[in-house]
Design an enzyme around this catalytic site. Structure first.
Site, PDB file in Angstrom:
ATOM      1  N   HIS A 150       0.843  -1.198   0.000  1.00  0.00           N
ATOM      2  CA  HIS A 150       0.000   0.000   0.000  1.00  0.00           C
ATOM      3  C   HIS A 150       0.883   1.255   0.000  1.00  0.00           C
ATOM      4  O   HIS A 150       2.069   1.184   0.303  1.00  0.00           O
ATOM      5  CB  HIS A 150      -0.898   0.034   1.248  1.00  0.00           C
ATOM      6  CG  HIS A 150      -2.084  -0.873   1.151  1.00  0.00           C
ATOM      7  ND1 HIS A 150      -2.019  -2.205   1.468  1.00  0.00           N
ATOM      8  CD2 HIS A 150      -3.372  -0.645   0.760  1.00  0.00           C
ATOM      9  CE1 HIS A 150      -3.203  -2.768   1.293  1.00  0.00           C
ATOM     10  NE2 HIS A 150      -4.044  -1.844   0.856  1.00  0.00           N
ATOM     11  N   LYS A 154      -0.331   4.776   4.653  1.00  0.00           N
ATOM     12  CA  LYS A 154      -1.216   3.826   5.344  1.00  0.00           C
ATOM     13  C   LYS A 154      -0.699   3.597   6.766  1.00  0.00           C
ATOM     14  O   LYS A 154       0.490   3.380   6.977  1.00  0.00           O
ATOM     15  CB  LYS A 154      -1.293   2.507   4.573  1.00  0.00           C
ATOM     16  CG  LYS A 154      -2.312   1.539   5.174  1.00  0.00           C
ATOM     17  CD  LYS A 154      -2.707   0.456   4.205  1.00  0.00           C
ATOM     18  CE  LYS A 154      -3.711  -0.503   4.797  1.00  0.00           C
ATOM     19  NZ  LYS A 154      -4.991   0.134   5.104  1.00  0.00           N
TER      20      LYS A 154
HETATM   21  P1  NAD Z   1      -7.594   9.803   5.265  1.00  0.00           P
HETATM   22  O1  NAD Z   1      -6.538   9.963   6.311  1.00  0.00           O
HETATM   23  O2  NAD Z   1      -7.408  10.444   3.945  1.00  0.00           O
HETATM   24  O3  NAD Z   1      -9.001  10.288   5.852  1.00  0.00           O
HETATM   25  C1  NAD Z   1      -9.459  10.075   7.149  1.00  0.00           C
HETATM   26  C2  NAD Z   1     -10.199  11.321   7.593  1.00  0.00           C
HETATM   27  O4  NAD Z   1     -10.819  11.055   8.854  1.00  0.00           O
HETATM   28  C3  NAD Z   1      -9.270  12.542   7.794  1.00  0.00           C
HETATM   29  O5  NAD Z   1      -9.805  13.651   7.091  1.00  0.00           O
HETATM   30  C4  NAD Z   1      -9.276  12.766   9.301  1.00  0.00           C
HETATM   31  O6  NAD Z   1      -9.151  14.126   9.655  1.00  0.00           O
HETATM   32  C5  NAD Z   1     -10.650  12.221   9.683  1.00  0.00           C
HETATM   33  N1  NAD Z   1     -10.796  11.790  11.067  1.00  0.00           N
HETATM   34  C6  NAD Z   1      -9.926  11.100  11.836  1.00  0.00           C
HETATM   35  N2  NAD Z   1     -10.478  10.860  13.043  1.00  0.00           N
HETATM   36  C7  NAD Z   1     -11.708  11.426  13.042  1.00  0.00           C
HETATM   37  C8  NAD Z   1     -12.766  11.495  13.988  1.00  0.00           C
HETATM   38  N3  NAD Z   1     -12.664  10.957  15.194  1.00  0.00           N
HETATM   39  N4  NAD Z   1     -13.909  12.138  13.626  1.00  0.00           N
HETATM   40  C9  NAD Z   1     -14.033  12.697  12.415  1.00  0.00           C
HETATM   41  N5  NAD Z   1     -13.068  12.653  11.471  1.00  0.00           N
HETATM   42  C10 NAD Z   1     -11.926  12.017  11.782  1.00  0.00           C
HETATM   43  O7  NAD Z   1      -7.784   8.224   5.116  1.00  0.00           O
HETATM   44  P2  NAD Z   1      -8.558   7.452   3.944  1.00  0.00           P
HETATM   45  O8  NAD Z   1      -7.600   7.025   2.893  1.00  0.00           O
HETATM   46  O9  NAD Z   1      -9.793   8.209   3.576  1.00  0.00           O
HETATM   47  O10 NAD Z   1      -8.953   6.113   4.721  1.00  0.00           O
HETATM   48  C11 NAD Z   1      -9.770   6.122   5.853  1.00  0.00           C
HETATM   49  C12 NAD Z   1      -9.944   4.678   6.336  1.00  0.00           C
HETATM   50  O11 NAD Z   1     -10.627   3.930   5.332  1.00  0.00           O
HETATM   51  C13 NAD Z   1      -8.611   3.942   6.579  1.00  0.00           C
HETATM   52  O12 NAD Z   1      -8.772   3.071   7.677  1.00  0.00           O
HETATM   53  C14 NAD Z   1      -8.422   3.165   5.297  1.00  0.00           C
HETATM   54  O13 NAD Z   1      -7.575   2.053   5.447  1.00  0.00           O
HETATM   55  C15 NAD Z   1      -9.868   2.766   5.038  1.00  0.00           C
HETATM   56  N6  NAD Z   1     -10.176   2.316   3.671  1.00  0.00           N
HETATM   57  C16 NAD Z   1     -11.189   1.430   3.558  1.00  0.00           C
HETATM   58  C17 NAD Z   1     -11.569   0.965   2.299  1.00  0.00           C
HETATM   59  C18 NAD Z   1     -12.720  -0.009   2.175  1.00  0.00           C
HETATM   60  O14 NAD Z   1     -12.999  -0.486   1.072  1.00  0.00           O
HETATM   61  N7  NAD Z   1     -13.425  -0.290   3.267  1.00  0.00           N
HETATM   62  C19 NAD Z   1     -10.912   1.440   1.166  1.00  0.00           C
HETATM   63  C20 NAD Z   1      -9.881   2.372   1.307  1.00  0.00           C
HETATM   64  C21 NAD Z   1      -9.533   2.818   2.581  1.00  0.00           C
END
Ligand code: NAD
Length: 262
Positions: A150, A154
């Site tokens: 990744h 990550k």
């Molecule tokens: P990112 O860091 O770009 O976004 C996360 C966002 O959440 C940030 O803007 C951050 O400020 C915010 N945040 C953190 N804690 C918070 C809280 N308590 N309340 C409100 N907002 C909060 O990350 P991303 O790439 O968007 O990924 C987010 C999650 O999704 C990760 O765990 C990633 O591994 C996962 N993900 C899941 C899938 C899936 O298919 N399920 C796919 C891709 C990524």
């Protein structure tokens, strides 16, 4: 559907919001952290409501009919509790959830619809079924190794998807993944123990998500690979969850298998 997004300014939150709007849903509330709080939602998510981005997720549950959480694992249970309090369905898409999170969400899912999906892509969920099948056919003389790569930002490892694939392999072999997984080889001296499931993690660049499950036997090797080339793939899966969730009753913790009917 009137959707609320927790983590609305993140990579996934923003893309999910924009595709939800394109698919005819309304994005009515969003929460995030830091400098993003107080901005107008539509300044981040094209086509969203002119609501302010808040820093408390409870308001998102008050306003929206379906709440989507793509943030960090520490808040997953709290959001599950809010989902029960406000009787709103919840998707936890955050990866890296541990057994204790699943156990907590499973209890809460008796009272409201909760879906977890560490990987919302159709391909990975199909791969998971193949891995389980292969692991049930090939005996432990075939060593199972799971390699994932990744992007450099990550935070969790092995990836949630690697763990899903490991769990599928363990189920196929009828063994317990926690007892048989090797996630760290540094300091281990000696031969590979038969029956273990190994994980290897690579991090770098902007790789969205590559996973290979290797069944290495004597004289042959089977490798099953999935490569995500765009995050849109996950977002499409989330759109499937939004359409599916409205007809579902609480009772168990749902996953992509239920959504995709696998
Ligand atoms: P990112 O860091 O770009 O976004 C996360 C966002 O959440 C940030 O803007 C951050 O400020 C915010 N945040 C953190 N804690 C918070 C809280 N308590 N309340 C409100 N907002 C909060 O990350 P991303 O790439 O968007 O990924 C987010 C999650 O999704 C990760 O765990 C990633 O591994 C996962 N993900 C899941 C899938 C899936 O298919 N399920 C796919 C891709 C990524």
């Amino acid at each position: 559907m009137r959707v609320g997004i927790i983590g609305c300014c993140g990579r996934m939150g923003k893309m999910i919001g924009e595709m939800a709007v394109k698919n005819g849903h309304e994005v009515v509330a969003g929460s995030d952290r830091g400098d993003n709080v107080g901005k107008i939602l539509s300044s981040v998510i094209n086509g969203a409501n002119h609501t302010k981005i808040v820093d408390n997720s409870e308001d998102v549950f008050k306003i929206a009919d379906f709440v989507i959480d793509f943030t960090v694992i520490d808040v997953a249970i709290f959001h599950g509790e809010l989902a029960v309090k406000y009787k709103k369905p919840l998707l936890v898409g955050t990866t890296g959830l541990k057994e204790e999170h699943y156990a907590g969400l499973e209890k809460l899912a008796k009272d409201t619809v909760i879906v977890t999906s560490a990987n919302a892509s159709l391909g990975v969920n199909i791969l998971k079924s193949f891995v389980k099948k292969l692991a049930s056919i090939l005996d432990s003389s075939y060593d199972i190794e799971i390699v994932e790569m990744h992007h450099r930002n990550k935070v969790d490892s092995p990836s949630g998807t690697a763990l899903i694939l490991g769990k599928a392999a363990a189920e196929g072999r009828q063994i317990n993944l926690d007892e048989m997984a090797i996630k760290e080889r540094d300091g281990i001296i000696g031969k590979r123990e038969e029956g273990k499931i190994g994980f290897a993690t690579l991090r770098g660049g902007d790789v969205i998500g590559d996973h290979t499950v290797i069944f290495a036997g004597n004289g042959e090797r089977i490798e099953l690979t999935h490569k995500a080339t765009s995050r849109e793939l996950f977002v499409t899966g989330v759109m499937k969850i939004i359409s599916w969730v409205k007809d579902v009753k609480p009772g168990k913790l749902y996953g992509m298998d239920d959504v995709l009917g696998l």
